[in-house]
Design a protein around this motif. Structure first.
Motif, PDB file in Angstrom:
ATOM      1  N   GLY A 123       0.586  -0.925  -0.278  1.00 22.02           N
ATOM      2  CA  GLY A 123       0.052  -0.185   0.007  1.00 22.02           C
ATOM      3  C   GLY A 123       1.020   1.349  -0.193  1.00 22.02           C
ATOM      4  N   ALA A 124       1.496   1.401   0.309  1.00 23.53           N
ATOM      5  CA  ALA A 124       3.048   2.206   0.332  1.00 23.53           C
ATOM      6  C   ALA A 124       3.150   2.482  -0.710  1.00 23.53           C
ATOM      7  N   LEU A 125       3.263   1.482  -1.490  1.00 20.08           N
ATOM      8  CA  LEU A 125       4.409   1.792  -3.081  1.00 20.08           C
ATOM      9  C   LEU A 125       2.620   1.989  -3.763  1.00 20.08           C
ATOM     10  N   GLY A 126       2.195   2.309  -3.146  1.00 18.50           N
ATOM     11  CA  GLY A 126       0.672   2.987  -3.913  1.00 18.50           C
ATOM     12  C   GLY A 126      -0.154   2.235  -4.182  1.00 18.50           C
ATOM     13  N   LEU A 127      -0.328   0.945  -3.888  1.00 17.69           N
ATOM     14  CA  LEU A 127      -1.071  -0.317  -4.560  1.00 17.69           C
ATOM     15  C   LEU A 127      -2.435   0.314  -3.491  1.00 17.69           C
ATOM     16  N   ASP A 128      -3.815  -0.103  -4.099  1.00 18.73           N
ATOM     17  CA  ASP A 128      -5.242  -0.207  -3.603  1.00 18.73           C
ATOM     18  C   ASP A 128      -5.082  -1.125  -2.184  1.00 18.73           C
ATOM     19  N   THR A 129      -4.987  -0.726  -0.999  1.00 17.38           N
ATOM     20  CA  THR A 129      -4.848  -1.472   0.250  1.00 17.38           C
ATOM     21  C   THR A 129      -6.124  -2.807   0.382  1.00 17.38           C
ATOM     22  N   ARG A 130      -7.099  -1.848  -0.064  1.00 19.96           N
ATOM     23  CA  ARG A 130      -8.764  -2.732  -0.240  1.00 19.96           C
ATOM     24  C   ARG A 130      -8.850  -3.452  -0.870  1.00 19.96           C
ATOM     25  N   ALA A 131      -8.142  -3.622  -1.897  1.00 17.76           N
ATOM     26  CA  ALA A 131      -7.591  -5.129  -3.083  1.00 17.76           C
ATOM     27  C   ALA A 131      -7.601  -5.804  -2.770  1.00 17.76           C
ATOM     28  N   ILE A 132      -5.934  -5.604  -2.048  1.00 21.99           N
ATOM     29  CA  ILE A 132      -5.353  -6.030  -1.725  1.00 21.99           C
ATOM     30  C   ILE A 132      -5.544  -7.380  -0.928  1.00 21.99           C
ATOM     31  N   GLN A 133      -6.226  -6.357   0.305  1.00 19.49           N
ATOM     32  CA  GLN A 133      -7.149  -6.802   1.594  1.00 19.49           C
ATOM     33  C   GLN A 133      -8.540  -8.723   0.987  1.00 19.49           C
ATOM     34  N   ALA A 134      -8.739  -7.776  -0.395  1.00 20.50           N
ATOM     35  CA  ALA A 134      -9.685  -8.898  -0.582  1.00 20.50           C
ATOM     36  C   ALA A 134      -9.159 -10.117  -1.803  1.00 20.50           C
ATOM     37  N   GLN A 135      -8.061  -9.887  -1.793  1.00 21.11           N
ATOM     38  CA  GLN A 135      -6.966 -10.549  -3.126  1.00 21.11           C
ATOM     39  C   GLN A 135      -6.585 -12.032  -1.886  1.00 21.11           C
ATOM     40  N   ASN A 136      -6.562 -11.424  -0.686  1.00 19.74           N
ATOM     41  CA  ASN A 136      -5.740 -12.469   0.476  1.00 19.74           C
ATOM     42  C   ASN A 136      -7.041 -13.046   0.895  1.00 19.74           C
ATOM     43  N   GLU A 137      -7.811 -12.382   1.398  1.00 20.94           N
ATOM     44  CA  GLU A 137      -9.420 -12.975   2.046  1.00 20.94           C
ATOM     45  C   GLU A 137      -9.973 -14.329   1.145  1.00 20.94           C
ATOM     46  N   ALA A 138      -9.508 -13.803   0.295  1.00 21.75           N
ATOM     47  CA  ALA A 138     -10.538 -14.691  -1.307  1.00 21.75           C
ATOM     48  C   ALA A 138      -9.572 -15.868  -0.461  1.00 21.75           C
ATOM     49  N   PHE A 139      -8.888 -16.398   0.202  1.00 22.05           N
ATOM     50  CA  PHE A 139      -7.962 -18.053  -0.021  1.00 22.05           C
ATOM     51  C   PHE A 139      -7.458 -18.254   1.747  1.00 22.05           C
ATOM     52  N   ALA A 140      -7.329 -16.837   1.860  1.00 19.28           N
ATOM     53  CA  ALA A 140      -6.780 -17.125   3.493  1.00 19.28           C
ATOM     54  C   ALA A 140      -7.494 -16.866   5.061  1.00 19.28           C
ATOM     55  N   PRO A 141      -7.549 -17.413   6.175  1.00 21.61           N
ATOM     56  CA  PRO A 141      -8.480 -17.198   7.373  1.00 21.61           C
ATOM     57  C   PRO A 141      -8.442 -15.687   7.933  1.00 21.61           C
ATOM     58  N   ILE A 142      -9.057 -15.318   8.200  1.00 24.11           N
ATOM     59  CA  ILE A 142      -9.632 -13.973   8.866  1.00 24.11           C
ATOM     60  C   ILE A 142      -8.603 -14.600   9.986  1.00 24.11           C
ATOM     61  N   PRO A 143      -7.645 -13.288  10.624  1.00 28.80           N
ATOM     62  CA  PRO A 143      -7.203 -13.826  12.284  1.00 28.80           C
ATOM     63  C   PRO A 143      -8.041 -14.282  13.290  1.00 28.80           C
ATOM     64  N   ASP A 144      -8.037 -14.288  14.288  1.00 25.02           N
ATOM     65  CA  ASP A 144      -9.232 -13.952  15.221  1.00 25.02           C
ATOM     66  C   ASP A 144      -8.518 -13.424  15.873  1.00 25.02           C
ATOM     67  N   LEU A 145      -7.003 -12.787  16.484  1.00 21.23           N
ATOM     68  CA  LEU A 145      -6.108 -11.352  17.063  1.00 21.23           C
ATOM     69  C   LEU A 145      -5.792 -11.122  15.996  1.00 21.23           C
ATOM     70  N   MET A 146      -5.304  -9.771  16.011  1.00 22.54           N
ATOM     71  CA  MET A 146      -4.279  -9.232  15.264  1.00 22.54           C
ATOM     72  C   MET A 146      -3.161  -8.100  16.383  1.00 22.54           C
ATOM     73  N   LEU A 147      -1.967  -8.837  16.344  1.00 19.45           N
ATOM     74  CA  LEU A 147      -1.411  -7.798  17.475  1.00 19.45           C
ATOM     75  C   LEU A 147      -0.581  -6.968  16.842  1.00 19.45           C
ATOM     76  N   LEU A 148      -0.340  -5.357  17.153  1.00 19.63           N
ATOM     77  CA  LEU A 148      -0.217  -4.993  16.116  1.00 19.63           C
ATOM     78  C   LEU A 148       0.429  -4.319  16.873  1.00 19.63           C
ATOM     79  N   LEU A 149       1.702  -4.028  17.206  1.00 18.61           N
ATOM     80  CA  LEU A 149       3.179  -4.070  17.713  1.00 18.61           C
ATOM     81  C   LEU A 149       3.482  -2.469  17.300  1.00 18.61           C
ATOM     82  N   GLN A 150       3.517  -1.154  17.851  1.00 20.88           N
ATOM     83  CA  GLN A 150       3.424   0.496  17.656  1.00 20.88           C
ATOM     84  C   GLN A 150       4.941   0.911  18.160  1.00 20.88           C
ATOM     85  N   ILE A 151       5.718   1.652  17.191  1.00 21.57           N
ATOM     86  CA  ILE A 151       6.597   2.239  17.791  1.00 21.57           C
ATOM     87  C   ILE A 151       6.700   2.822  16.396  1.00 21.57           C
ATOM     88  N   PRO A 152       7.455   4.799  16.605  1.00 19.82           N
ATOM     89  CA  PRO A 152       7.403   5.487  15.925  1.00 19.82           C
ATOM     90  C   PRO A 152       8.852   4.989  15.332  1.00 19.82           C
TER      91      PRO A 152
END
Length: 222
Positions: A123-152
């Motif tokens: 997405g940071a390269l300019g591709l559509d993040t929603r389209a990427i999500q849809a392409q992946n979720e067509a075959f990849a299971p959605i997680p039960d928990l996503m832990l986003l570790l955040q640092i500056p």
């Protein structure tokens, strides 16, 4: 990065049998501590008697190896669309051979990076993040928990510069754009973790997010 564990070590003789598998994903920009924290959670779950495996992306498979060469040698004329296709192929193999079989065995699956990283980095390269999500979720299971570790991003870059061989995805402006994509993600299963704290404190916050899920799993298995 250490080789992912294929199955739990024998740390408990009383394996807790669950009625379903559970998928927990660790995400974040480089240097956020994902590898350390996934190891800590893996060890704790094993000690508590859960049947758990640990995986990472990109994988060590043929597509993952192509992606890793990008890290060290740069994109060298590889288009962003082709790069995305490599990630999709690698993840499709990963889901087919490891993730779904483990979930079908009612194991807890921990993954160091998943398709949210693809959304952020591509997405940071300019591709559509929603389209990427849809392409992946067509075959990849959605997680039960996503832990986003955040640092500056500045913290990440400081850690990156300490490495002997920083990869080609770790450029200041690019990493800031990646962090911005992660910051805008909103999912019901997403938990944000302040990863600027001590390792022990970050692990405590992660456990506070994981523990309610485990209680639900145990209740469903009883």
């Amino acid at each position: 990065m250490s080789t992912p564990h294929q199955s739990s070590p024998t740390l408990s003789t009383d394996i807790k049998r669950l009625k379903q598998g559970w998928l927990i994903v660790f995400e974040g920009i480089d240097g956020s501590g994902k590898t350390t924290q996934i190891e800590l959670l893996y060890d704790r779950l094993c000690r508590d008697g859960y049947d758990v495996i640990q995986r990472k992306e990109p994988t060590d498979g043929p597509w993952g190896q192509k992606i890793r060469r990008l890290f060290s040698h740069g994109r060298e004329g590889i288009s962003r669309e082709m790069e995305l296709s490599w990630f999709l192929n690698d993840r499709r193999d990963h889901v087919t051979h490891y993730i779904r079989p483990a979930l079908d065995r009612h194991q807890i699956v921990l993954i160091d990076r998943y398709y949210f990283s693809t959304m952020a980095y591509q997405g940071a390269l300019g591709l559509d993040t929603r389209a990427i999500q849809a392409q992946n979720e067509a075959f990849a299971p959605i997680p039960d928990l996503m832990l986003l570790l955040q640092i500056p991003p500045e913290n990440s870059l400081r850690l990156v510069r300490q490495r002997s061989a920083p990869n080609q995805f770790e450029k200041p402006d690019y990493l800031k754009q990646v962090a911005a994509v992660f910051d805008h993600m909103q999912f019901p299963y997403l938990r944000r973790i302040d990863a600027t704290q001590t390792i022990d404190l970050v692990h405590r916050h992660i456990w506070q997010a994981v523990d309610p899920l485990l209680r639900r799993l145990e209740d469903s298995a009883s």
